[in-house]
Design a protein around this motif. Structure first.
Motif, short mmCIF file in Angstrom:
data_model
loop_
_atom_site.label_atom_id
_atom_site.label_comp_id
_atom_site.label_asym_id
_atom_site.label_seq_id
_atom_site.Cartn_x
_atom_site.Cartn_y
_atom_site.Cartn_z
N MET A 167 -15.54 102.58 -21.75
CA MET A 167 -16.53 102.58 -20.68
C MET A 167 -16.92 101.16 -20.32
N THR A 168 -16.91 100.85 -19.05
CA THR A 168 -17.41 99.57 -18.57
C THR A 168 -18.62 99.84 -17.69
N GLY A 169 -19.77 99.41 -18.15
CA GLY A 169 -21.00 99.68 -17.43
C GLY A 169 -21.20 98.74 -16.26
N ARG A 170 -22.27 98.99 -15.52
CA ARG A 170 -22.57 98.21 -14.33
C ARG A 170 -23.92 97.50 -14.47
N ILE A 171 -23.99 96.32 -13.90
CA ILE A 171 -25.25 95.60 -13.76
C ILE A 171 -25.69 95.75 -12.31
N ILE A 172 -26.80 96.46 -12.10
CA ILE A 172 -27.26 96.79 -10.76
C ILE A 172 -28.59 96.08 -10.49
N ILE A 173 -28.60 95.27 -9.45
CA ILE A 173 -29.81 94.54 -9.07
C ILE A 173 -30.55 95.34 -8.01
N ASP A 174 -31.82 95.62 -8.26
CA ASP A 174 -32.66 96.37 -7.32
C ASP A 174 -33.78 95.47 -6.80
N LEU A 175 -33.82 95.26 -5.50
CA LEU A 175 -34.86 94.40 -4.93
C LEU A 175 -35.43 94.99 -3.65
N PHE A 176 -36.74 94.86 -3.51
CA PHE A 176 -37.40 95.11 -2.23
C PHE A 176 -37.50 93.75 -1.54
N THR A 177 -37.10 93.69 -0.28
CA THR A 177 -37.08 92.40 0.40
C THR A 177 -37.55 92.52 1.83
N THR A 178 -38.07 91.44 2.36
CA THR A 178 -38.48 91.39 3.76
C THR A 178 -37.28 91.07 4.63
N LEU A 179 -37.48 91.12 5.93
CA LEU A 179 -36.40 90.84 6.86
C LEU A 179 -35.91 89.40 6.72
N ASP A 180 -36.80 88.48 6.33
CA ASP A 180 -36.37 87.10 6.13
C ASP A 180 -36.01 86.81 4.68
N GLY A 181 -35.75 87.86 3.91
CA GLY A 181 -35.17 87.71 2.57
C GLY A 181 -36.12 87.43 1.44
N VAL A 182 -37.43 87.53 1.66
CA VAL A 182 -38.40 87.27 0.60
C VAL A 182 -38.51 88.48 -0.31
N ALA A 183 -38.37 88.25 -1.61
CA ALA A 183 -38.45 89.33 -2.58
C ALA A 183 -39.58 89.11 -3.59
N GLN A 184 -40.44 88.16 -3.33
CA GLN A 184 -41.52 87.82 -4.25
C GLN A 184 -42.68 88.81 -4.15
N ALA A 185 -43.10 89.32 -5.29
CA ALA A 185 -44.35 90.07 -5.43
C ALA A 185 -44.56 91.17 -4.39
N PRO A 186 -43.62 92.12 -4.27
CA PRO A 186 -43.87 93.21 -3.32
C PRO A 186 -44.95 94.18 -3.79
N GLY A 187 -45.16 94.27 -5.12
CA GLY A 187 -45.97 95.35 -5.64
C GLY A 187 -47.47 95.12 -5.70
N GLY A 188 -47.91 93.86 -5.74
CA GLY A 188 -49.34 93.63 -5.87
C GLY A 188 -49.69 92.16 -5.82
N PRO A 189 -50.95 91.83 -5.52
CA PRO A 189 -51.38 90.44 -5.37
C PRO A 189 -51.18 89.58 -6.61
N GLU A 190 -51.27 90.18 -7.80
CA GLU A 190 -51.18 89.39 -9.03
C GLU A 190 -49.77 89.41 -9.63
N GLU A 191 -48.83 90.04 -8.95
CA GLU A 191 -47.49 90.17 -9.51
C GLU A 191 -46.82 88.82 -9.73
N GLY A 230 -42.12 82.24 0.41
CA GLY A 230 -41.94 83.02 -0.81
C GLY A 230 -40.53 82.91 -1.34
N LYS A 231 -40.35 83.41 -2.56
CA LYS A 231 -39.04 83.36 -3.21
C LYS A 231 -38.07 84.30 -2.50
N LYS A 232 -36.92 83.76 -2.15
CA LYS A 232 -35.94 84.54 -1.42
C LYS A 232 -34.78 84.96 -2.33
N VAL A 233 -34.14 86.06 -1.95
CA VAL A 233 -32.96 86.52 -2.67
C VAL A 233 -31.91 85.42 -2.67
N PHE A 234 -31.67 84.84 -1.50
CA PHE A 234 -30.72 83.75 -1.36
C PHE A 234 -31.46 82.54 -0.77
#
Length: 207
Positions: free
Chosen positions: A1-25, A163-167
């Motif tokens: 078996m060869t497993g997978r590494i899956i990256i899950d991100l919520f991102t804005t249209l301009d690619g920002v993925a920083q702190a989607p869940g809360g102000p203190e994240e 904010g921090k972007k995916v790329f």
């Protein structure tokens, strides 16, 4: 078996993925938009996340995300979110950190990061689907080193401009293949990519 590494991100249209869940994240660098995802609920995103959790059998997290998860999910194993809390509490959790003295009090937690490429190979041998949730700094390393099998982006119709972007600027050039796309309610868009080998090529259109 060869497993997978899956990256899950919520991102804005301009690619920002920083702190989607809360102000203190993740307020680093004075980021003022923590919790930007909260006013934009999407049943399609929720359904997609639930489906992804069905095969998850390990987590790979950055230090900041691990601390947030460890402080939240063990106390939320009942109620509407209970099944997620139980899943995260049960599965092995791998924490990328250079700090050998990191406090990993959450059960099933192990530090990685001394030789990430080798450790990722071991995770693929041990697990079917290892999910990287959030953890933008770690994600940027995985993307640059091509230490992943799928990049899953839930894109929201919002522009933050900082904010921090995916790329971010300076990200490693790479080829990717779109393996699935899906539109959702509220203007959300699911995009799933797999990495492709080879160098990025250039040319002149029409020649």
């Amino acid at each position: 078996m060869t497993g997978r590494i899956i990256i899950d991100l919520f991102t804005t249209l301009d690619g920002v993925a920083q702190a989607p869940g809360g102000p203190e994240e993740d307020p680093s660098d004075g980021f003022p938009f923590g919790g930007w995802q909260a006013p934009l609920p999407s049943e399609a995103v929720g359904r997609s996340v639930t489906e992804g959790m069905e095969t998850l059998d390990a987590l790979l997290l950055g230090r900041r995300t691990y601390d947030i998860f460890a402080g939240y999910w063990p106390q939320h194993t009942t109620g509407p979110e209970g099944w997620i809390g139980q899943l995260f509490d049960r599965v092995p959790k791998y924490v990328a950190s250079r700090d050998a003295g990191i406090d990993l009090g959450w059960q099933g937690s192990t530090r990685v990061g001394d030789d990430l490429a080798s450790e990722i190979a071991t995770l693929r041998e041990k697990h079917r689907d290892v999910h990287v949730i959030g953890s933008v700094d770690l994600v940027q390393t995985l993307l640059a080193e091509r230490l992943y099998d799928e990049l899953q982006l839930w894109v929201y119709p919002i522009v933050l401009g900082q904010g921090k972007k995916v790329f971010p600027d300076g990200a490693a050039p790479a080829n990717l293949k779109l393996v699935h796309s899906e539109t959702g309610d509220g203007g959300t868009l699911l995009l799933r990519y797999a990495p492709l080998p080879g160098e990025v090529r250039t040319g002149t259109v029409g020649e």
